[in-house]
Design a protein around this motif. Structure first.
Motif, PDB file in Angstrom:
ATOM      1  N   ARG A 254       8.040  -0.109 -10.710  1.00 32.69           N
ATOM      2  CA  ARG A 254       7.361  -0.796  -9.614  1.00 32.69           C
ATOM      3  C   ARG A 254       8.309  -1.470  -8.630  1.00 32.69           C
ATOM      4  NH1 ARG A 254       1.823  -3.480 -11.806  1.00 32.69           N
ATOM      5  NH2 ARG A 254       1.024  -1.583 -12.733  1.00 32.69           N
TER       6      ARG A 254
ATOM      7  N   ARG B 221       4.238   5.936  -5.215  1.00 30.10           N
ATOM      8  CA  ARG B 221       4.310   5.993  -6.676  1.00 30.10           C
ATOM      9  C   ARG B 221       3.185   6.867  -7.240  1.00 30.10           C
ATOM     10  NH1 ARG B 221       3.481   1.670  -9.455  1.00 30.10           N
ATOM     11  NH2 ARG B 221       4.733   2.344 -11.198  1.00 30.10           N
ATOM     12  N   GLY B 222       1.977   6.761  -6.650  1.00 30.22           N
ATOM     13  CA  GLY B 222       0.849   7.567  -7.108  1.00 30.22           C
ATOM     14  C   GLY B 222       1.082   9.050  -6.872  1.00 30.22           C
TER      15      GLY B 222
ATOM     16  N   ASN C 113       2.583   1.814  -3.418  1.00 30.67           N
ATOM     17  CA  ASN C 113       1.632   2.342  -4.407  1.00 30.67           C
ATOM     18  C   ASN C 113       1.259   3.790  -4.096  1.00 30.67           C
ATOM     19  OD1 ASN C 113       1.567  -0.026  -5.873  1.00 30.67           O
ATOM     20  ND2 ASN C 113      -0.162  -0.856  -4.741  1.00 30.67           N
TER      21      ASN C 113
ATOM     22  N   ARG D 213       0.831  -1.199   0.000  1.00 34.19           N
ATOM     23  CA  ARG D 213       0.000   0.000   0.000  1.00 34.19           C
ATOM     24  C   ARG D 213       0.865   1.248   0.000  1.00 34.19           C
ATOM     25  NH1 ARG D 213      -0.715   3.753   3.533  1.00 34.19           N
ATOM     26  NH2 ARG D 213       0.319   2.564   5.137  1.00 34.19           N
TER      27      ARG D 213
END
Length: 140
Positions: free
Chosen positions: A20, A8-9, A5, A2
């Motif tokens: 990734r 990265r978001g 991500n 989580r």
């Protein structure tokens, strides 16, 4: 995952794309935190610094849990026996011992295999899912 991500978001919203791979993310976060001349606002840099600190803390906690699992594995005879089976490492052995608890609740190894989901029933005949090798299940 989580946290990876989320980082990265956040970065992609500001035009920074990182692969990734978590190693690439760690490197990217370090570069962003250490570089004041890349056009990223102070607020975003502060958020990235917080995400980096949270990732470091999460890594530390995971390492602590892995160490605990290894200690339990080394000190438990049942875990040691399971560890002799090919493909059974400390994590799997300790999880299995924790999930099963009292192994006497199974009459035999076949019931244990069924509980694990290794036996399927087709047309009234039970078949071992591990058909390629003899199953080395614990004896009860």
């Amino acid at each position: 995952m989580r946290l990876v991500n989320q980082a990265r978001g956040l970065l992609s919203e500001h035009g920074i794309i990182i692969a990734r791979d978590i190693t690439q993310l760690r490197r990217g976060l370090a570069v962003i935190v250490g570089n004041d001349n890349d056009g990223i606002s102070d607020m975003v840099r502060a958020l990235v610094r917080e995400l980096q600190a949270e990732l470091v803390e999460l890594d530390r906690r995971i390492a602590t849990y892995h160490q605990r699992i290894r200690e339990i594995f080394r000190s438990n005879d049942q875990c040691q026996q399971l560890g002799k089976i090919e493909g059974i490492a400390p994590l799997t052995a300790t999880a299995l011992i924790a999930a099963v608890g009292d192994r006497t609740c199974f009459k035999n190894g076949r019931q244990f295999a069924a509980w694990l989901g290794l036996v399927s029933s087709t047309g009234g005949t039970d078949r071992c899912v591990w058909r390629t090798r003899e199953c080395a299940l614990p004896t009860f």
